[in-house]
Design a protein around this motif. Structure first.
Motif, PDB file in Angstrom:
ATOM      1  N   UNK A 174       0.800  -1.217   0.000  1.00 52.01           N
ATOM      2  CA  UNK A 174       0.000   0.000   0.000  1.00 52.01           C
ATOM      3  C   UNK A 174       0.834   1.269   0.000  1.00 52.01           C
ATOM      4  N   UNK A 175       0.132   2.377   0.081  1.00 46.77           N
ATOM      5  CA  UNK A 175       0.770   3.694   0.037  1.00 46.77           C
ATOM      6  C   UNK A 175       1.819   3.857   1.141  1.00 46.77           C
ATOM      7  N   UNK A 176       1.510   3.304   2.317  1.00 50.89           N
ATOM      8  CA  UNK A 176       2.425   3.455   3.451  1.00 50.89           C
ATOM      9  C   UNK A 176       3.780   2.814   3.197  1.00 50.89           C
ATOM     10  N   UNK A 177       3.822   1.805   2.315  1.00 51.44           N
ATOM     11  CA  UNK A 177       5.098   1.114   2.061  1.00 51.44           C
ATOM     12  C   UNK A 177       6.131   2.035   1.430  1.00 51.44           C
ATOM     13  N   UNK A 178       5.665   3.108   0.765  1.00 51.54           N
ATOM     14  CA  UNK A 178       6.596   4.053   0.153  1.00 51.54           C
ATOM     15  C   UNK A 178       7.428   4.793   1.200  1.00 51.54           C
ATOM     16  N   UNK A 179       6.916   4.820   2.425  1.00 50.42           N
ATOM     17  CA  UNK A 179       7.616   5.546   3.488  1.00 50.42           C
ATOM     18  C   UNK A 179       8.756   4.741   4.100  1.00 50.42           C
ATOM     19  N   UNK A 180       8.777   3.427   3.829  1.00 49.54           N
ATOM     20  CA  UNK A 180       9.831   2.597   4.402  1.00 49.54           C
ATOM     21  C   UNK A 180       9.794   2.624   5.914  1.00 49.54           C
ATOM     22  N   UNK A 181      10.947   2.860   6.519  1.00 50.85           N
ATOM     23  CA  UNK A 181      11.059   2.824   7.979  1.00 50.85           C
ATOM     24  C   UNK A 181      10.246   3.930   8.650  1.00 50.85           C
ATOM     25  N   UNK A 182       9.908   4.968   7.909  1.00 51.38           N
ATOM     26  CA  UNK A 182       9.125   6.057   8.507  1.00 51.38           C
ATOM     27  C   UNK A 182       7.685   5.639   8.801  1.00 51.38           C
ATOM     28  N   UNK A 183       7.271   4.494   8.259  1.00 54.96           N
ATOM     29  CA  UNK A 183       5.925   4.012   8.576  1.00 54.96           C
ATOM     30  C   UNK A 183       5.862   3.366   9.962  1.00 54.96           C
ATOM     31  N   UNK A 184       7.014   3.057  10.533  1.00 61.44           N
ATOM     32  CA  UNK A 184       7.061   2.453  11.864  1.00 61.44           C
ATOM     33  C   UNK A 184       6.590   3.476  12.899  1.00 61.44           C
ATOM     34  N   UNK A 185       5.768   3.002  13.839  1.00 61.61           N
ATOM     35  CA  UNK A 185       5.283   3.885  14.895  1.00 61.61           C
ATOM     36  C   UNK A 185       3.918   4.472  14.623  1.00 61.61           C
ATOM     37  N   UNK A 186       3.329   4.137  13.477  1.00 64.54           N
ATOM     38  CA  UNK A 186       1.997   4.634  13.124  1.00 64.54           C
ATOM     39  C   UNK A 186       1.045   3.452  12.939  1.00 64.54           C
ATOM     40  N   UNK A 187      -0.126   3.556  13.527  1.00 59.43           N
ATOM     41  CA  UNK A 187      -1.133   2.502  13.382  1.00 59.43           C
ATOM     42  C   UNK A 187      -1.719   2.530  11.972  1.00 59.43           C
ATOM     43  N   UNK A 188      -1.947   1.353  11.427  1.00 59.87           N
ATOM     44  CA  UNK A 188      -2.496   1.287  10.074  1.00 59.87           C
ATOM     45  C   UNK A 188      -3.973   1.677  10.072  1.00 59.87           C
TER      46      UNK A 188
END
Length: 208
Positions: A174-188
């Motif tokens: 999904x879109x969040x995968x583009x953020x890489x490690x920056x997606x860590x720490x956020x609830x889906x």
């Protein structure tokens, strides 16, 4: 589940999404397009209206109508994912009454629909991380002979636990995968809305 419960479930989802739409959008603004709450609200509001006028002869008619409405109103990636799941549920439930074991088979068909379209697996930080454990929990209770309300409550608890577990994950789909490690720490956000759907089922079943 009977026809009245199916209709009440869809209406309860619409009410829950209305209550939490800003929270869903806040979650999505961190790792997505910031439109998940608005889109889900539009879709389920339309679905609740669509099923209120139905005179169905089977549980599946209500859920199929819900799915078709979601696909046509949510838009983006979420419409086919959520709408496809409800259509799969509906196709599996062509009777006026569905016992817990029949319903868990329908839930599994919904999960298969989501995975086929989204190509996600547990751990990818998607709605699957809430949906898959909910199905497993519902099935466990159903096979133990629990009634529908107890199975739905277990599913809701498992969905919420799965939702919370997405926060430390790195998104792989999904879109969040583009953020890489920056997606860590956020609830889906998809896991959050999926948890709302299962909690609405539990609440509706408990009050039936």
């Amino acid at each position: 589940m009977d026809i009245d419960l199916a209709r009440a479930w869809v209406q309860a989802i619409a009410a829950a999404v209305d209550q939490h739409k800003d929270h869903l959008t806040q979650l999505d603004s961190a790792i997505g397009d910031a439109d998940h709450g608005v889109n889900m609200h539009r879709g389920f509001t339309a679905a609740a209206a669509a099923v209120s006028d139905l005179t169905p002869d089977a549980v599946g008619v209500v859920l199929t109508k819900t799915g078709t409405t979601l696909i046509s109103t949510i838009g983006g990636a979420s419409g086919p994912l959520y709408g496809g799941a409800f259509r799969a549920l509906g196709k599996a439930l062509d009777t006026p009454l569905a016992d817990p074991l029949a319903f868990v088979e329908a839930l599994a068909a919904g999960l298969e629909s989501i995975q086929k379209l989204g190509a996600a697996v547990p751990g990818d930080k998607t709605m699957i991380d809430a949906y898959a454990p909910a199905v497993a929990a519902f099935e466990e209770q159903a096979r133990q002979g629990s009634d529908f309300a107890a199975a739905a409550a277990a599913a809701a608890d498992a969905a919420e636990e799965g939702m919370r577990a997405t926060t430390p994950m790195q998104a792989r789909k999904g879109r969040a995968s583009y953020l890489g490690a920056r997606s860590i720490g956020h609830q889906d956000p998809g896991a959050a809305s999926t948890a709302l759907i299962f909690r609405a089922l539990a609440d509706t079943a408990a009050n039936a």
